[in-house]
Design an enzyme around this catalytic site. Sequence first.
Site, PDB file in Angstrom:
ATOM      1  CG  HIS A 376      27.816 -10.073  27.226  1.00 36.14           C
ATOM      2  ND1 HIS A 376      27.851  -8.704  27.325  1.00 36.14           N
ATOM      3  CD2 HIS A 376      27.792 -10.348  25.892  1.00 36.14           C
ATOM      4  CE1 HIS A 376      27.831  -8.171  26.116  1.00 36.14           C
ATOM      5  NE2 HIS A 376      27.808  -9.149  25.239  1.00 36.14           N
ATOM      6  CB  CYS A 377      31.236  -9.890  32.523  1.00 34.46           C
ATOM      7  SG  CYS A 377      29.623  -9.497  33.176  1.00 34.46           S
ATOM      8  CB  VAL A 378      34.595 -13.330  31.257  1.00 36.17           C
ATOM      9  CG1 VAL A 378      34.452 -12.884  32.699  1.00 36.17           C
ATOM     10  CG2 VAL A 378      33.669 -14.505  30.950  1.00 36.17           C
TER      11      VAL A 378
END
Length: 385
Positions: A376-378
């Site tokens: 989700h971070c990227v």
Amino acid sequence: MNDHVVNRPASGGMGRRRFLAAAGLTAAAAAITATEGRARAASLPAPKAAGAFRVPIEDVRHTRTWMAWPDSTSIWGNQLGGVQSDISLIARTIAKYEPVYLCANSGSAAKARSMCGPSVTVVSTIPVDDCWMRDTGPVFRTDGSGGLDAVGLNFNGWGKKQAHARDNLVAGRIASHVGVPFTSAALVGEGGAIEQDGAGTLMATRSSLINKNRNPNKSQAQIEAAMLAAYGASKVIWFDGVVGQDITDDHVDATSRFLAPGRALVQMPLASDNDVYAKDARKQYQVLSAATTAGGARMAVDQLQGPDYYKIRSTNPDFLASYANYYVCNGAVISAHFGDTRPDAAAKTALARLYPGRTVEQLNIDRLGAGGGGIHCVTQQQPVA
């Protein structure tokens, strides 16, 4: 970019990865960045029907997913190649379900194209510092009538902990590339710091946003008002979070996610875990279980069991083993597995139940996880208008 580490060193401090030696920007570079950012925002048309736009929940139909290509040895050192392999794996996997646009610096665009393959569109006209598109990219909004615009959260390197001259401009440059109106929110934050249900309710940690390294001299009420205006929402569910133990100051999307309006998910620690992050997760579950939505409905909260950090593949103390840091794309849920076989399988089964009709793909992204981040971070979704 999110950190939710269980077996963190006793000394605490900034985990996740090493910062650039010259953290933040020089005064001159900061001035140039701010000036260019204001000029770019002013050059774009203003959003129509002010107040009508809202950030939809992640599982709506997407036009594409935006990602970024890391190429800095100052940030990643000898781990860069492995992280690039993980980024390319994530991009190729999502590209099976929807278009992926990946921003890469001109000098590394050829390598990005080679590693990601023809299914991923590499954009070499939007420079980046790092790969954390959830935090640096634009937050897209829709108005329910075919309108699309974007909001920037004024990324400042997670409180000026890392150089961010390029990443500070990514949101506005992507909005310009797409050709949609762009405005800057009246707060400093990151996309991973705020979860939205698309129906008026947000959740976030105080530790990340009500923090002098992002929003000095602003009260919780002022920050909350800015969040609500930016997201087209009317209520924030706040968690205390964890201050100063990771670069993000405890982003919410490594622990708690919205499944639907009135329904959330929390990744729970083992009963034997009692560090600050385990306590934080349990508290988030308690807060959500007692909360109501913007519409007044009681929240229903699902639990997702986390792995045993002593049984996962990685021994890196900064490792992020978050099943909750998954990404929902068209027809699929892209998550991670960590080598603790039983909870890995249970997480996949749970996500398939929670997102019926979608394929659940579990990936080995251990190199990215050792940098303190997850899938989700990227990623950053661009919803269909």
